[in-house]
Design an enzyme around this catalytic site. Structure first.
Site, PDB file in Angstrom:
ATOM      1  N   THR A  70       0.853  -1.197   0.000  1.00 44.34           N
ATOM      2  CA  THR A  70       0.000   0.000   0.000  1.00 44.34           C
ATOM      3  C   THR A  70       0.885   1.242   0.000  1.00 44.34           C
ATOM      4  OG1 THR A  70      -1.764  -1.151   1.170  1.00 44.34           O
ATOM      5  CG2 THR A  70      -1.779   1.258   1.305  1.00 44.34           C
ATOM      6  N   ASN A 126      -5.200 -10.132  -7.434  1.00 43.74           N
ATOM      7  CA  ASN A 126      -5.357 -10.750  -6.117  1.00 43.74           C
ATOM      8  C   ASN A 126      -6.619 -11.586  -5.969  1.00 43.74           C
ATOM      9  OD1 ASN A 126      -5.991  -7.864  -6.377  1.00 43.74           O
ATOM     10  ND2 ASN A 126      -6.986  -8.107  -4.408  1.00 43.74           N
ATOM     11  N   GLN A 154       0.982  -9.941  -5.617  1.00 47.37           N
ATOM     12  CA  GLN A 154       0.470 -11.318  -5.669  1.00 47.37           C
ATOM     13  C   GLN A 154       1.322 -12.206  -6.572  1.00 47.37           C
ATOM     14  OE1 GLN A 154      -1.951 -12.678  -3.892  1.00 47.37           O
ATOM     15  NE2 GLN A 154      -2.753 -10.841  -2.931  1.00 47.37           N
ATOM     16  N   SER A 174       4.822  -6.955  -1.008  1.00 53.93           N
ATOM     17  CA  SER A 174       4.445  -6.936   0.408  1.00 53.93           C
ATOM     18  C   SER A 174       4.904  -8.237   1.067  1.00 53.93           C
ATOM     19  CB  SER A 174       2.924  -6.799   0.520  1.00 53.93           C
ATOM     20  OG  SER A 174       2.597  -5.913   1.554  1.00 53.93           O
ATOM     21  N   HIS A 176       4.182  -9.948   3.753  1.00 56.17           N
ATOM     22  CA  HIS A 176       3.318 -10.962   4.388  1.00 56.17           C
ATOM     23  C   HIS A 176       2.645 -11.892   3.382  1.00 56.17           C
ATOM     24  CE1 HIS A 176      -0.760  -9.060   3.757  1.00 56.17           C
ATOM     25  NE2 HIS A 176      -0.009  -8.016   3.545  1.00 56.17           N
ATOM     26  N   THR A 212      12.679   5.344  11.554  1.00 57.95           N
ATOM     27  CA  THR A 212      13.563   4.265  12.007  1.00 57.95           C
ATOM     28  C   THR A 212      13.144   2.966  11.346  1.00 57.95           C
ATOM     29  OG1 THR A 212      13.857   5.412  14.083  1.00 57.95           O
ATOM     30  CG2 THR A 212      14.452   3.072  14.054  1.00 57.95           C
ATOM     31  N   CYS A 298      -9.440  -7.699   1.551  1.00 62.36           N
ATOM     32  CA  CYS A 298      -9.622  -6.261   1.759  1.00 62.36           C
ATOM     33  C   CYS A 298     -11.066  -5.841   1.498  1.00 62.36           C
ATOM     34  CB  CYS A 298      -8.679  -5.479   0.851  1.00 62.36           C
ATOM     35  SG  CYS A 298      -7.496  -6.473  -0.018  1.00 62.36           S
TER      36      CYS A 298
HETATM   37  N1  PMP Z   1      -1.736  -4.972  -3.985  1.00 64.36           N
HETATM   38  C1  PMP Z   1      -2.280  -6.182  -4.056  1.00 64.36           C
HETATM   39  C2  PMP Z   1      -2.470  -6.813  -5.396  1.00 64.36           C
HETATM   40  C3  PMP Z   1      -2.667  -6.863  -2.894  1.00 64.36           C
HETATM   41  O1  PMP Z   1      -3.213  -8.074  -2.991  1.00 64.36           O
HETATM   42  C4  PMP Z   1      -2.468  -6.236  -1.644  1.00 64.36           C
HETATM   43  C5  PMP Z   1      -2.859  -6.918  -0.344  1.00 64.36           C
HETATM   44  N2  PMP Z   1      -4.096  -7.561  -0.347  1.00 64.36           N
HETATM   45  C6  PMP Z   1      -1.890  -4.962  -1.625  1.00 64.36           C
HETATM   46  C7  PMP Z   1      -1.531  -4.372  -2.808  1.00 64.36           C
HETATM   47  C8  PMP Z   1      -1.662  -4.226  -0.346  1.00 64.36           C
HETATM   48  O2  PMP Z   1      -0.748  -4.871   0.471  1.00 64.36           O
HETATM   49  P1  PMP Z   1      -0.605  -4.431   1.996  1.00 64.36           P
HETATM   50  O3  PMP Z   1      -1.981  -4.512   2.580  1.00 64.36           O
HETATM   51  O4  PMP Z   1       0.320  -5.432   2.577  1.00 64.36           O
HETATM   52  O5  PMP Z   1      -0.083  -3.039   2.009  1.00 64.36           O
END
Ligand code: PMP
Length: 354
Positions: A70, A126, A154, A174, A176, A212, A298
């Site tokens: 994001t 996604n 993704q 990202s 995670h 930081t 989301c």
């Molecule tokens: N772009 C895509 C295609 C995603 O699938 C996601 C997370 N669902 C994001 C951006 C945003 O990632 P984050 O919530 O880790 O900032």
């Protein structure tokens, strides 16, 4: 529990946790401190930068650590005035007031008409796992003298990513989504000297990303790109799993596949059952210990139908009935069979027929 929502987020695995713990418990120095504890933190950040650069064929000086995709997407977009994006981007792009949606076919005309200065198209969607061949769009944009960003959140681990081959000017990831923790991400910038920071403050990240550093998260993402990058072996295992799920459901009546498995990452299948609302199916599966998504994570708290499925032509009667299964290579045959049985049973419970 059977976790089938790896597109929403993934588990932090033992080797990653181990790396993180050492930078939380022992080597917790501030990377800006000049004594040995600080220097050690600084060193681990630079090692992670090298690990990430190697994983996507970039140079370390082109890699910046952020809080996630994001932030990475917003940072890039903050540098431009009029941005053209696909209709199926993540909301971290779509909801940006500078972004204006366009189809592939109208791209050239829209760039010219609006004097656009950035184009952004995602590499993998996604919700459906569909892979987009962005090469021709990059070429068109560059020919018209404008820059190109891709959200590869993704994609990492599921397809090989080579920034030189893609020829993009910037790319977001990202952590995670590939077993690093939430709250750490990457922005690749082909030419960092062209960008202003999103945050102003200290001199971290060569004055481009103040604050930081998230040392443990950065150490984790460095290790994760090494451990969980694309591999042919993982690809083969996951494709077989995708095939099993697809074959199990394809002969059911009133079923619709939102994922075209010949053009998708191997870890996702998005499908819908007519007359079986996804919310109900998701909750019944939840009561069987199975985690799936009824819409992207989301969006799943909003009652709005998916913008992606609408654009991709999912028929009206399937739009509210779509669930997304997203696995990794650790799922067993026994678990796959249990999931298939549970989905069929619960679909029957909701609509009265299989
Ligand atoms: N772009 C895509 C295609 C995603 O699938 C996601 C997370 N669902 C994001 C951006 C945003 O990632 P984050 O919530 O880790 O900032």
């Amino acid at each position: 529990m059977i976790y089938l929502d790896n597109a929403a987020t993934t588990r932090v695995t033992e080797p990653i946790l181990e790396v993180m713990l050492s930078y939380l418990k022992e080597s917790y120095g501030n990377p800006s401190s000049l004594y040995f504890l600080g220097r050690k933190s600084k060193r681990v950040i630079e090692t992670a930068r090298e690990q990430v650069a190697k994983a996507i064929n970039a140079k370390p000086e082109q890699i910046f650590f952020t809080s996630g995709a994001t932030e990475s997407n917003n940072w890039v977009i903050s540098n431009f005035d009029y941005v053209i994006c696909s209709k199926i981007e993540h909301h971290s792009i779509l909801n940006n007031p500078k972004c204006h949606q366009s189809d592939f076919s109208e791209l050239e005309r829209k760039i010219r008409k609006n004097n656009a200065d950035l184009v952004t198209y995602m590499l993998v969607n996604n919700e459906t796992g569909q892979i987009f061949d962005i090469k021709s769009l990059v070429e068109i944009s560059h020919k018209m003298g404008i820059m190109f960003h891709t959200d590869a959140t993704q994609a990492f681990g599921h397809i090989p990513i080579d920034v030189k081959e893609l020829a993009v000017d910037s790319l977001s990831l990202s952590g995670h989504k590939f077993h690093a923790p939430k709250g750490v991400g990457i922005l690749y910038l082909k030419d960092p000297s062209k960008y202003k920071p999103l945050f102003y403050g200290g001199q971290q990240e060569k004055n481009l990303r103040a604050g930081t550093e998230n040392v443990a998260g950065i150490a984790a993402i460095g290790k994760a790109v090494e451990l969980y990058n694309f591999s042919k072996e993982k690809d083969g295992i996951c494709r077989t799993i995708q095939g099993k799920f697809y074959s199990a459901f394809k002969d059911m009546t009133d079923v619709w596949f939102n994922t075209n498995i010949s053009n998708s990452i191997p870890t996702t299948l998005n499908l819908a059952f007519k007359n079986a609302e996804s919310e109900s199916l998701m909750l019944l599966l939840d009561s069987n210990g199975i985690c799936v998504s009824s819409g992207s994570a989301c969006n799943s708290r909003s009652l709005e139908s998916s913008h992606v499925l609408k654009v991709m032509g999912t028929p009206e009667e399937y739009i509210y009935n779509s669930i997304r299964l997203s696995w990794d290579e650790s799922i067993t045959n026994e678990q796959i069979n249990y999931v298939i049985k549970s989905i069929k049973n619960n679909v029957k419970k909701i609509r009265g027929y299989v």
